[in-house]
Design an enzyme around this catalytic site. Structure first.
Site, PDB file in Angstrom:
ATOM      1  CD  GLU A   1       4.672 -17.241 -16.879  1.00 16.30           C
ATOM      2  OE1 GLU A   1       4.902 -17.372 -17.676  1.00 16.30           O
ATOM      3  OE2 GLU A   1       5.229 -16.115 -16.405  1.00 16.30           O
ATOM      4  CG  HIS A   2       0.711 -17.264 -15.833  1.00 16.97           C
ATOM      5  ND1 HIS A   2       1.027 -17.032 -17.042  1.00 16.97           N
ATOM      6  CD2 HIS A   2       1.007 -16.241 -15.299  1.00 16.97           C
ATOM      7  CE1 HIS A   2       1.814 -15.634 -16.891  1.00 16.97           C
ATOM      8  NE2 HIS A   2       1.496 -15.637 -15.676  1.00 16.97           N
TER       9      HIS A   2
END
Lengths: 435, 435
Positions: free
Chosen positions: B330-331
């Site tokens: 996601e990040h």
């Protein structure tokens, strides 16, 4: 077709319309049960189950799944067997679909702030996609073109096609030719639930993909829905086809009737609507429709679809537009003396066909637009399949020392207000370091 | 945090990683049961159920749902009560989010063929969207900005915000201020399942929307999933937060530790990964991490998340990039001496944070990128929330007489080959008419 003079002001007007659309995409219990059982077999046994099921269901006996892969020699044979006229037609369609979808290509971008920090977005292809092409009585090369061409433009590395073998144990020449036109990387003679599950989990031979495209029967639809529970994306939920025609006295009743029938022949659950400001047009279309219906091979299916459909007489274009946007048709044909009014005002529709010489079937094959479109009101929130269906974007940021000094204190305050001290701390440590 | 020297060549490497991610988004049976019961109440009883549930669950007694709508006077009061510094911070964040998302704006387009036929695509906003903002211990104005700003840029006509009343029977000033900054059209003091169902079905007072955005607890997540069964779209399936940091010896161990912790404090199920070519960096980060952890108010949550997380020593950048693209974080923070290698090679990630001065928390609040991002490997197929999440596109075609004469016979042949005679007939009739 019922000539009902309905008022859109009627409280139950839209819910009545939707009643025709009620559609259980989950299939009945028996379909669910069979599908789950086959999905579970493929998940547990991979190639072994694929071989067994292809023998049982598609009557093609092989010793290994690699025998189900279509060879280069077979592709060459397909190429040689197809009539030149068919090749020309498929190439024309492919070229037009390519040109249209190329225009949908977005660009990655970035910009720099005054403090030198930079921000951007990168569009990347979905690495690996699966494309299902149904078998049955006919071959559907258009389905290959509509999915494989945008996949290729997007840059998908793997484009895996699965289609059931026919009685001769082969995939039709037209499908193989279409696949070779647009860069499909692997083709397997595997059908139905087995194909979708093979692409979902991967087997020893068939690669796992990240997203599955393509139409199919109710077993395929349920298998695709199950795929999403295992993290594999799908193109969109499939529903019965829809066509809404808006026609005034400038429309050609015979053409309109042929368009309504082309949608109706898809299935008895197809939804066909005629909206008009002119009772004469509705009556003329109805007369034409009865005449044309008699000559159709799929007369029975089309008749049942037409029986469920409606004609709606509207006061004016404004009332009509409101109705169309609320109904959100998959296909929308507009033949009026002021088509621009509808083109400017339309906000919910899959694809729009303008004027007397734009039959809906042009969009199914060769106008260039995609024929996989949102049904059942989904065009209120979804686009049809397009180039974006084969890509996704990643956001980027690179903040400079000055940059974090400029925005750091705001981040600290917001993080603290939201009770996230470690979020704040990640900024605080950097700001301290820069002091 | 475990310092495990793992090899990505290990057969079970990725499935082991994913084990930490196993996440039942459907909630447990009890959550499902409660949610379904409340959804059914709202569906059947509308406002009446909303009033009853808001009294029972949020301890706010009203006689009519219109009393749950936040008034202009209340908005004005929020505006006056907020410290100037907070206003400035929220405005800065709003402006940056606005600027970033404005760059995502696509254009409608059309082109004309040699035969005068025209083809195009029109981008239209989703008419009506709902935005849920959770309540609880803190107020989350960032969630308002991240959804309402792109909705406004997209041109959504209705942007309906629901958030539960706090102990004082109010929505926090910061949320109301953020909402008024970015053009929210209506705000209701309604929380949880009731809010999501109200937006799904519409009640006498709360408008039905076409798509629902925003985070929430497991009840909200299940209610959003149920909304999709009634034709309402949602932003994306919510999963535990993830951060992958790629660091070499050029990285600052203290900064990296703070970033890992900022992700870990979200929840015990947060997934935090450190990938490095340097054992020294891994050890230094580990030391820093233990130190910083001691001072966190959410120490217990963060510790549990860190215990489930992994450090991975890789041979070189190439091995690292393959791992990152397979994991699809996601990040993704990258702090190495050759960040460009990763920026060019990354194909699967939600958002990328580059260099030592770009903490992940910048993206949560004020860098301008969106903080709603695909988790659980979904960045292989999905983008985070962006401007496109609030729009869809309609395809258009207007074929001239010459145009249908040019492509008509190809459509006829393809339709006939696919066994669809009425599709063919719609073209044949027009071609005959032109003879």
């Amino acid at each position: 077709m019922n000539i009902k003079i309905q008022s859109t002001k009627d409280k139950n007007f839209f819910s009545d319309l939707k009643n025709n659309l009620e559609f259980d995409s989950s299939g009945n219990n028996e379909v669910q049960k069979i599908t789950k059982s086959i999905v579970s077999d493929i998940k547990r046994q991979g190639d072994k189950a694929l071989i067994k099921l292809t023998g049982q269901l598609d009557h093609l006996e092989v010793n290994s799944v690699s025998q189900l892969e279509v060879s280069k020699a077979r592709l060459q044979k397909a190429f040689e067997s197809i009539p030149e006229k068919t090749k020309k037609d498929l190439k024309l369609a492919a070229e037009r679909i390519y040109n249209y979808h190329l225009k949908q290509k977005g660009e990655s971008w970035s910009y720099e702030d005054d403090d030198g920090s930079s921000y951007g977005q990168k569009i990347t292809p979905i690495d690996s996609v699966g494309l299902y092409v149904p078998g049955g009585k006919a071959a559907y090369p258009s389905s290959v073109l509509m999915n494989a061409i945008p996949a290729k433009i997007a840059g998908c590395k793997e484009i895996i096609l699965c289609s059931p073998p026919n009685k001769e144990g082969e995939i039709a020449n037209e499908i193989l030719y279409a696949a070779s036109l647009c860069g499909v990387t692997k083709i397997y003679k595997v059908g139905g639930i087995q194909a979708i599950s093979g692409l979902t989990f991967g087997t020893e031979t068939i690669p796992k993909v990240y997203k599955i495209f393509g139409p199919g029967n109710q077993f395929v639809t349920v298998a695709k829905q199950l795929a999403t529970k295992f993290g594999v994306a799908i193109d969109m939920p499939a529903g019965p086809s829809e066509l809404l025609v808006m026609a005034d006295e400038s429309a050609n009743a015979s053409f309109i009737a042929s368009d309504l029938l082309s949608q109706a022949e898809h299935g008895a659950d197809s939804q066909v609507l005629l909206v008009s400001t002119s009772n004469t047009i509705i009556e003329n279309v109805f007369t034409e429709l009865k005449k044309q219906l008699e000559e159709l091979p799929r007369k029975e299916i089309a008749t049942r679809a037409i029986q469920n459909s409606k004609s709606i007489l509207v006061k004016d274009f404004k009332e009509s537009l409101a109705l169309i946007n609320e109904y959100a048709p998959e296909h929308f044909i507009v033949c009026t003396k002021n088509n621009d009014f509808f083109i400017e005002g339309i906000s919910n529709a899959g694809s729009v066909f303008i004027g007397n010489y734009t039959p809906e079937s042009a969009g199914d094959y060769a106008s260039g637009t995609n024929h996989t479109l949102p049904t059942n009101g989904y065009s209120k929130t979804y686009s049809g399949v397009n180039l974006d269906s084969f890509t996704k974007s990643i956001t980027f940021q690179e903040i400079t020392k000055t940059g974090i000094q400029n925005i750091g204190s705001s981040i600290e305050l917001m993080a603290e207000a939201e009770g996230l001290q470690a979020h704040k701390n990640a900024v605080t440590l950097r700001l301290k370091d820069l002091k």
